[in-house]
Scaffold this motif. Structure first.
Motif, mmCIF file in Angstrom:
data_model
loop_
_atom_site.group_PDB
_atom_site.id
_atom_site.type_symbol
_atom_site.label_atom_id
_atom_site.label_comp_id
_atom_site.label_asym_id
_atom_site.label_seq_id
_atom_site.Cartn_x
_atom_site.Cartn_y
_atom_site.Cartn_z
ATOM 1 N N GLU A 46 121.867 115.663 -51.364
ATOM 2 C CA GLU A 46 122.196 115.830 -52.771
ATOM 3 C C GLU A 46 123.141 117.007 -52.948
ATOM 4 O O GLU A 46 123.159 117.938 -52.143
ATOM 5 C CB GLU A 46 120.917 116.057 -53.592
ATOM 6 C CG GLU A 46 121.093 115.836 -55.081
ATOM 7 C CD GLU A 46 119.775 115.943 -55.842
ATOM 8 O OE1 GLU A 46 119.184 117.040 -55.818
ATOM 9 O OE2 GLU A 46 119.346 114.942 -56.437
ATOM 10 N N GLU A 47 123.923 116.950 -53.978
ATOM 11 C CA GLU A 47 124.899 117.995 -54.280
ATOM 12 C C GLU A 47 124.223 119.362 -54.368
ATOM 13 O O GLU A 47 123.094 119.486 -54.850
ATOM 14 C CB GLU A 47 125.593 117.661 -55.605
ATOM 15 C CG GLU A 47 126.758 118.557 -55.960
ATOM 16 C CD GLU A 47 127.374 118.157 -57.286
ATOM 17 O OE1 GLU A 47 128.461 118.677 -57.603
ATOM 18 O OE2 GLU A 47 126.782 117.330 -57.993
ATOM 19 N N THR A 124 130.205 116.540 -53.774
ATOM 20 C CA THR A 124 130.275 115.074 -53.689
ATOM 21 C C THR A 124 131.470 114.618 -52.853
ATOM 22 O O THR A 124 131.417 113.583 -52.197
ATOM 23 C CB THR A 124 130.354 114.460 -55.096
ATOM 24 O OG1 THR A 124 131.445 115.060 -55.815
ATOM 25 C CG2 THR A 124 129.061 114.701 -55.867
ATOM 26 N N THR A 150 125.238 112.698 -52.986
ATOM 27 C CA THR A 150 125.082 112.188 -54.351
ATOM 28 C C THR A 150 125.059 113.345 -55.342
ATOM 29 O O THR A 150 124.689 114.475 -55.012
ATOM 30 C CB THR A 150 123.793 111.374 -54.481
ATOM 31 O OG1 THR A 150 122.672 112.186 -54.083
ATOM 32 C CG2 THR A 150 123.842 110.146 -53.590
ATOM 33 N N ALA A 151 125.452 113.065 -56.585
ATOM 34 C CA ALA A 151 125.483 114.081 -57.635
ATOM 35 C C ALA A 151 124.072 114.456 -58.054
ATOM 36 O O ALA A 151 123.127 113.668 -57.925
ATOM 37 C CB ALA A 151 126.281 113.569 -58.832
ATOM 38 N N VAL A 152 123.922 115.688 -58.560
ATOM 39 C CA VAL A 152 122.621 116.163 -59.030
ATOM 40 C C VAL A 152 122.227 115.390 -60.276
ATOM 41 O O VAL A 152 123.025 115.239 -61.214
ATOM 42 C CB VAL A 152 122.667 117.677 -59.332
ATOM 43 C CG1 VAL A 152 121.328 118.161 -59.879
ATOM 44 C CG2 VAL A 152 123.026 118.451 -58.077
ATOM 45 N N LYS A 153 121.004 114.899 -60.310
ATOM 46 C CA LYS A 153 120.524 114.137 -61.455
ATOM 47 C C LYS A 153 120.212 115.075 -62.614
ATOM 48 O O LYS A 153 119.769 116.198 -62.437
ATOM 49 C CB LYS A 153 119.265 113.346 -61.080
ATOM 50 C CG LYS A 153 119.518 112.299 -60.006
ATOM 51 C CD LYS A 153 118.235 111.565 -59.675
ATOM 52 C CE LYS A 153 118.489 110.509 -58.597
ATOM 53 N NZ LYS A 153 117.254 109.791 -58.238
ATOM 54 N N ASP A 154 120.463 114.585 -63.855
ATOM 55 C CA ASP A 154 120.159 115.375 -65.048
ATOM 56 C C ASP A 154 118.656 115.525 -65.214
ATOM 57 O O ASP A 154 117.878 114.671 -64.796
ATOM 58 C CB ASP A 154 120.737 114.709 -66.298
ATOM 59 C CG ASP A 154 122.253 114.654 -66.243
ATOM 60 O OD1 ASP A 154 122.846 115.551 -65.609
ATOM 61 O OD2 ASP A 154 122.831 113.719 -66.829
ATOM 62 N N ARG A 155 118.256 116.607 -65.860
ATOM 63 C CA ARG A 155 116.833 116.827 -66.125
ATOM 64 C C ARG A 155 116.322 115.789 -67.116
ATOM 65 O O ARG A 155 117.028 115.396 -68.045
ATOM 66 C CB ARG A 155 116.602 118.227 -66.690
ATOM 67 C CG ARG A 155 116.908 119.340 -65.687
ATOM 68 C CD ARG A 155 116.602 120.689 -66.296
ATOM 69 N NE ARG A 155 116.873 121.759 -65.350
ATOM 70 C CZ ARG A 155 116.722 123.046 -65.619
ATOM 71 N NH1 ARG A 155 116.305 123.415 -66.822
ATOM 72 N NH2 ARG A 155 116.976 123.944 -64.702
ATOM 73 N N PRO A 156 115.102 115.334 -66.978
ATOM 74 C CA PRO A 156 114.546 114.324 -67.886
ATOM 75 C C PRO A 156 114.509 114.808 -69.325
ATOM 76 O O PRO A 156 114.216 115.970 -69.597
ATOM 77 C CB PRO A 156 113.119 114.104 -67.337
ATOM 78 C CG PRO A 156 113.180 114.579 -65.925
ATOM 79 C CD PRO A 156 114.185 115.685 -65.895
ATOM 80 N N GLU A 157 114.806 113.916 -70.250
ATOM 81 C CA GLU A 157 114.798 114.248 -71.674
ATOM 82 C C GLU A 157 113.437 114.689 -72.190
ATOM 83 O O GLU A 157 113.366 115.573 -73.013
ATOM 84 C CB GLU A 157 115.293 113.052 -72.495
ATOM 85 C CG GLU A 157 116.794 112.881 -72.556
ATOM 86 C CD GLU A 157 117.522 114.077 -73.100
ATOM 87 O OE1 GLU A 157 117.027 114.686 -74.075
ATOM 88 O OE2 GLU A 157 118.568 114.430 -72.566
#
Length: 206
Positions: A46-47, A124, A150-157
């Motif tokens: 991951e990034e 990336t 892979t790009a870092v995933k956004d934090r959950p809403e």
């Protein structure tokens, strides 16, 4: 007599042929004995994380690390040099600038026949094909592996929502405390005025 002499040559010819075959097979095996391998064919990361890529090659007492020639490159849209060794000495001036400060390699394990590369703070665009060629004496071989970043995933809403609601509740509690405190002070003031006015009333004194 002539038949016997002709027959006696056949074992010698067969022996010579056998020796030649053994020599050819031995030469082929020796020529293909220097093989470079990778511990993994595919790497996933991951990034902003770190990763280690590793190659293995055979070592010989006849060849020291001073006789090693190593070239490691990243092949994507364009070729980027990670590591270049000439007679065991690193040529850092050939390293691509995009890996400056993010690339390291283990010198201690090189003599064990291991080429270990470390890339930190992955991006990336670090995704691609990584190729290393190792030369020792007259022997040379190379191997490739793939890296996918892979790009870092956004934090959950929901986490953001819970933080917002918690702050809202704290603010509401503070407002209620202030209102109750103001009401209490108002009641105390009214009571105090009422008691003073009653004491000053002539009827109350009688």
């Amino acid at each position: 007599m002539i038949f016997r002499s002709h027959d006696s040559r056949r074992p010698r010819e067969e022996m010579i042929c056998s020796i030649l075959v053994i020599f050819i097979l031995t030469s082929c095996v020796c020529a293909g004995s220097f093989v470079v391998n990778v511990t993994q064919s595919w790497y996933h990361a991951e990034e902003n994380h770190n990763i280690s890529l590793e190659w293995m090659f055979p070592t010989s007492t006849d060849h020291s690390t001073n006789s090693l020639y190593v070239s490691c490159e990243m092949l994507a849209d364009e070729k980027c040099v990670l590591l270049s060794l000439y007679e065991g000495v690193e040529l850092s001036e050939f390293q691509d600038k995009r890996f400056a400060g993010r690339f390291q390699w283990d010198k201690d394990v090189l003599r064990e026949g291991r080429l270990r590369l470390h890339i930190s703070r992955l991006q990336t665009n670090d995704s691609g094909l990584y190729w290393c060629e190792v030369s020792s004496g007259n022997e040379r071989n190379s191997k490739k592996c793939h890296l996918n970043v892979t790009a870092v995933k956004d934090r959950p809403e929901p986490e953001r929502t819970s933080d917002t609601s918690l702050r809202g509740r704290i603010g509401l509690y503070c407002v209620l405390v202030l209102v109750l405190t103001a009401l209490l002070c108002f009641c105390l003031c009214c009571t105090n005025r009422f008691m003073i006015s009653r004491r000053n009333d002539p009827l109350y004194k009688v």
